[in-house]
Design a protein around this motif. Structure first.
Motif, mmCIF file in Angstrom:
data_model
loop_
_atom_site.group_PDB
_atom_site.id
_atom_site.type_symbol
_atom_site.label_atom_id
_atom_site.label_comp_id
_atom_site.label_asym_id
_atom_site.label_seq_id
_atom_site.Cartn_x
_atom_site.Cartn_y
_atom_site.Cartn_z
ATOM 1 N N TRP A 307 0.839 -1.208 0.000
ATOM 2 C CA TRP A 307 0.000 0.000 0.000
ATOM 3 C C TRP A 307 0.872 1.256 0.000
ATOM 4 C CZ3 TRP A 307 -3.722 -2.999 3.477
ATOM 5 C CH2 TRP A 307 -4.922 -3.251 2.799
ATOM 6 N N LEU A 308 1.988 1.196 0.706
ATOM 7 C CA LEU A 308 2.912 2.331 0.685
ATOM 8 C C LEU A 308 3.483 2.533 -0.719
ATOM 9 C CD1 LEU A 308 4.868 1.766 4.035
ATOM 10 C CD2 LEU A 308 3.039 3.407 3.592
ATOM 11 N N VAL A 309 3.774 1.431 -1.404
ATOM 12 C CA VAL A 309 4.265 1.518 -2.782
ATOM 13 C C VAL A 309 3.198 2.143 -3.684
ATOM 14 C CG1 VAL A 309 4.974 0.168 -4.798
ATOM 15 C CG2 VAL A 309 5.859 -0.419 -2.531
ATOM 16 N N THR A 310 1.957 1.679 -3.537
ATOM 17 C CA THR A 310 0.863 2.233 -4.336
ATOM 18 C C THR A 310 0.702 3.725 -4.074
ATOM 19 O OG1 THR A 310 -0.344 0.127 -4.391
ATOM 20 C CG2 THR A 310 -1.623 2.129 -4.757
ATOM 21 N N GLY A 311 0.730 4.119 -2.804
ATOM 22 C CA GLY A 311 0.598 5.530 -2.465
ATOM 23 C C GLY A 311 1.708 6.374 -3.055
ATOM 24 N N THR A 312 2.929 5.862 -2.998
ATOM 25 C CA THR A 312 4.072 6.601 -3.549
ATOM 26 C C THR A 312 3.941 6.756 -5.058
ATOM 27 O OG1 THR A 312 5.481 5.744 -1.774
ATOM 28 C CG2 THR A 312 6.582 6.641 -3.731
ATOM 29 N N LEU A 313 3.499 5.698 -5.727
ATOM 30 C CA LEU A 313 3.307 5.766 -7.177
ATOM 31 C C LEU A 313 2.248 6.805 -7.539
ATOM 32 C CD1 LEU A 313 4.017 4.561 -9.946
ATOM 33 C CD2 LEU A 313 2.245 2.835 -9.564
ATOM 34 N N LEU A 314 1.186 6.872 -6.753
ATOM 35 C CA LEU A 314 0.135 7.862 -7.004
ATOM 36 C C LEU A 314 0.653 9.282 -6.809
ATOM 37 C CD1 LEU A 314 -2.792 6.043 -5.152
ATOM 38 C CD2 LEU A 314 -2.623 6.386 -7.614
ATOM 39 N N GLY A 339 1.275 -3.426 -19.263
ATOM 40 C CA GLY A 339 0.900 -4.807 -18.961
ATOM 41 C C GLY A 339 1.698 -5.377 -17.807
ATOM 42 N N LEU A 340 2.982 -5.037 -17.746
ATOM 43 C CA LEU A 340 3.813 -5.465 -16.613
ATOM 44 C C LEU A 340 3.281 -4.880 -15.307
ATOM 45 C CD1 LEU A 340 7.385 -5.052 -18.168
ATOM 46 C CD2 LEU A 340 6.297 -7.204 -17.507
ATOM 47 N N ALA A 341 2.891 -3.614 -15.364
ATOM 48 C CA ALA A 341 2.339 -2.970 -14.166
ATOM 49 C C ALA A 341 1.047 -3.655 -13.734
ATOM 50 C CB ALA A 341 2.084 -1.487 -14.446
ATOM 51 N N GLN A 342 0.227 -4.035 -14.710
ATOM 52 C CA GLN A 342 -1.031 -4.702 -14.378
ATOM 53 C C GLN A 342 -0.776 -6.069 -13.752
ATOM 54 O OE1 GLN A 342 -5.192 -4.618 -16.438
ATOM 55 N NE2 GLN A 342 -3.937 -6.037 -17.600
ATOM 56 N N SER A 343 0.238 -6.759 -14.205
ATOM 57 C CA SER A 343 0.546 -8.075 -13.630
ATOM 58 C C SER A 343 1.027 -7.947 -12.186
ATOM 59 C CB SER A 343 1.601 -8.796 -14.473
ATOM 60 O OG SER A 343 2.821 -8.073 -14.482
ATOM 61 N N ALA A 344 1.688 -6.840 -11.857
ATOM 62 C CA ALA A 344 2.143 -6.635 -10.477
ATOM 63 C C ALA A 344 0.974 -6.489 -9.519
ATOM 64 C CB ALA A 344 3.039 -5.399 -10.399
ATOM 65 N N ILE A 357 -2.893 3.105 -14.606
ATOM 66 C CA ILE A 357 -3.087 4.528 -14.907
ATOM 67 C C ILE A 357 -1.799 5.307 -14.656
ATOM 68 C CG2 ILE A 357 -4.275 6.632 -14.162
ATOM 69 C CD1 ILE A 357 -6.754 4.906 -13.661
ATOM 70 N N CYS A 358 -1.171 5.050 -13.526
ATOM 71 C CA CYS A 358 0.039 5.796 -13.173
ATOM 72 C C CYS A 358 1.176 5.526 -14.154
ATOM 73 C CB CYS A 358 0.476 5.445 -11.753
ATOM 74 S SG CYS A 358 -0.609 6.095 -10.472
ATOM 75 N N VAL A 359 1.396 4.267 -14.478
ATOM 76 C CA VAL A 359 2.489 3.933 -15.395
ATOM 77 C C VAL A 359 2.224 4.530 -16.775
ATOM 78 C CG1 VAL A 359 3.606 2.030 -16.621
ATOM 79 C CG2 VAL A 359 3.232 1.878 -14.161
ATOM 80 N N ALA A 360 0.978 4.468 -17.229
ATOM 81 C CA ALA A 360 0.651 5.051 -18.538
ATOM 82 C C ALA A 360 0.906 6.556 -18.546
ATOM 83 C CB ALA A 360 -0.804 4.755 -18.888
ATOM 84 N N SER A 374 -6.667 1.961 -19.230
ATOM 85 C CA SER A 374 -6.614 1.111 -18.039
ATOM 86 C C SER A 374 -7.863 0.254 -17.913
ATOM 87 C CB SER A 374 -6.444 1.981 -16.788
ATOM 88 O OG SER A 374 -6.621 1.214 -15.615
ATOM 89 N N PHE A 375 -9.022 0.859 -18.122
ATOM 90 C CA PHE A 375 -10.248 0.101 -17.896
ATOM 91 C C PHE A 375 -10.670 -0.721 -19.109
ATOM 92 C CE2 PHE A 375 -10.412 3.171 -14.438
ATOM 93 C CZ PHE A 375 -10.561 2.271 -13.393
ATOM 94 N N LEU A 376 -10.161 -0.385 -20.285
ATOM 95 C CA LEU A 376 -10.336 -1.302 -21.407
ATOM 96 C C LEU A 376 -9.493 -2.559 -21.181
ATOM 97 C CD1 LEU A 376 -10.390 1.130 -24.473
ATOM 98 C CD2 LEU A 376 -12.300 -0.171 -23.522
ATOM 99 N N LEU A 377 -8.311 -2.377 -20.585
ATOM 100 C CA LEU A 377 -7.486 -3.537 -20.228
ATOM 101 C C LEU A 377 -8.140 -4.373 -19.135
ATOM 102 C CD1 LEU A 377 -3.809 -2.165 -20.083
ATOM 103 C CD2 LEU A 377 -4.891 -3.497 -21.894
ATOM 104 N N ALA A 378 -8.946 -3.727 -18.306
ATOM 105 C CA ALA A 378 -9.588 -4.457 -17.208
ATOM 106 C C ALA A 378 -10.588 -5.482 -17.726
ATOM 107 C CB ALA A 378 -10.288 -3.474 -16.269
#
Length: 454
Positions: A307-314, A339-344, A357-360, A374-378
């Motif tokens: 969660w800390l990683v996610t927050g930092t990325l945001l 795609g790599l980000a989505q797999s993580a 979204i962030c990586v894009a 992002s949501f088309l990939l979902a």
């Protein structure tokens, strides 16, 4: 900084019902303290601190927002709601919660929250009279009075036994997934699937916190229902883009028969190739690393770190101001990185929507297109994961049984809440306000690490 503080670090800038969002932290803190057995005196002290802090911030910093917006009572100022809601729970020592069940504690928190919102919105006499006070005092005083009125109402509900009756009537049976618990979990799924806060991380947290242990066959069937609901939400919000994409694929022949030329000239074909590349990467890595990530579900501290990683990325993404690339210019290798980000995001605590979204955006894609991509990939990600689980567990699913009311409740609530969550995410992402979700991830991670739930 003054405006940010007055908005409770961005809660007041959320697009839907900012006052409600501003009231929520005090109710959550109250519920958590009661849930974990804090004494009524300590809980009241915490509420007094919140009320005092909200009052000071409102009086000191609200004038800056008034001057900037030209409004006498700007909607983004919600420090007053925080203070008023905290006032509601100052009656904690008189509510006889010392031996109350966790369920009754949360019912009390919900009742106080609802009562305060009713008084704050309706503003009966004498609450509305206090709005005429100058500057920050006028913004604050009516909410403090609404908090007092709500506190009286909460005290009456407690002493008449109404809260106890409601808590006994409200039965969230997570082992059998009754209609109410299914609706609750559907709301959690719809909210956290789309907001960049990790739905899988929240599920693990609820499993630990609420001793959530339903039969596996029931949970698999319920998961499928909620995933259908989240897919419905995507189709509802992005139906125009999806229809346009489909039309483009059917009419791509007008660009000729040369595959390379069609790829370059047709936006729909270009998007399809990007999506396929990202999905293949996600699916491949997901299947290879799934067992490792599933094992990580038993480690809440590791999830808190994610969660800390996610927050930092945001937070980092919010600083990216010059993302100007359109989907037509988005390269194949960039889609692979997304795609790599989505797999993580298979790892609980890493948000799928947040990561993609962030990586894009960090790769230069415009915020609007990053959200849609992002949501088309979902869609294939959710469909693929559901299909794999169905194939692997068809026997268990067929042997399980759930009332149709539970299935429908989970699916409909997930879809409805998902639509709302998507609209919130779209607005906050386009206005570079992802940091609000980052703050939430940080707070949640710190809470998990501090309480040591596992």
């Amino acid at each position: 900084m003054k405006r940010l503080a007055a908005s409770c670090f961005g809660l007041g800038r959320l697009p839907v019902a900012p006052g409600t969002w501003g009231s929520l932290p005090a109710a959550i803190v109250f519920g958590l303290m009661c849930h974990f057995g804090a004494s009524p005196a300590l809980t009241s002290i915490a509420m007094a601190v919140l009320a005092l802090a909200g009052s000071i911030v409102c009086v000191k910093f609200a004038p800056a927002t008034i001057a900037a917006t030209g409004k006498n009572d700007p909607g983004e100022v919600v420090a007053d709601e925080l203070a008023g809601q905290a006032i509601t729970f100052l009656v904690c020592p008189f509510l006889a919660l010392g031996t109350a069940s966790s369920r009754q504690a949360w019912v009390t928190a919900a009742a106080g929250f609802v009562l305060f919102r009713i008084f704050d919105i309706a503003k009966p006499w004498p609450i509305h009279k206090l709005e005429k006070l100058p500057e920050g005092w006028g913004i604050l005083a009516d909410d403090l009075m609404a908090g007092v009125c709500a506190a009286v109402g909460l005290f009456v509900c407690s002493r008449t036994g109404l809260l106890e009756y409601v808590s006994e009537s409200v039965h969230l049976d997570f082992s059998s997934l009754n209609t109410l618990s299914a609706a609750f979990l559907g709301a959690v799924q719809g909210l956290t699937e789309f907001l960049p806060v990790s739905s899988s991380g929240h599920l693990v947290l609820f499993e630990s916190w609420l001793e959530f242990n339903p039969e596996e066959s029931r949970m698999l069937l319920f998961d499928m229902a909620t995933h259908v609901g989240t897919l419905l939400a995507i189709f509802i919000v992005f139906h125009k883009s999806i229809v346009s994409f489909a039309k483009g694929l059917f009419t791509c022949g007008k660009y000729g028969r040369n595959a390379v030329e069609v790829y370059k000239r047709s936006p729909s074909v270009h998007l399809m190739v990007l999506g396929c590349a990202a999905t293949v990467v996600t699916g491949t890595l997901g299947m290879l690393l799934k067992d490792y990530f599933v094992a990580a579900r038993d480690n809440l501290k590791l999830i808190a770190l994610m969660w800390l990683v996610t927050g930092t990325l945001l937070l980092i993404t919010d600083w990216r101001k010059n993302a100007r690339v359109g989907l037509r210019q988005f390269a194949l290798w960039q889609a692979v990185v997304v795609g790599l980000a989505q797999s993580a995001a298979i790892m609980p605590g890493i948000s799928r929507s947040g990561a993609t979204i962030c990586v894009a955006i960090l790769l230069g894609l415009r915020r609007r297109w990053a959200i849609e991509f992002s949501f088309l990939l979902a869609i294939p990600a959710i469909l693929g994961a559901t299909a794999i689980e169905l194939a692997r567990n068809i026997g268990e699913i067929s042997s399980g049984s759930l009332p149709i009311s539970s299935v429908l409740a989970g699916m409909i609530v997930a879809a409805a809440v998902g639509v709302l969550a998507l609209k919130v995410l779209i607005k906050t992402s386009r206005t570079a306000n992802l940091r609000f979700f980052a703050f939430y991830c940080y707070i949640l991670a710190c809470f998990v690490l501090a309480w040591g739930l596992r």
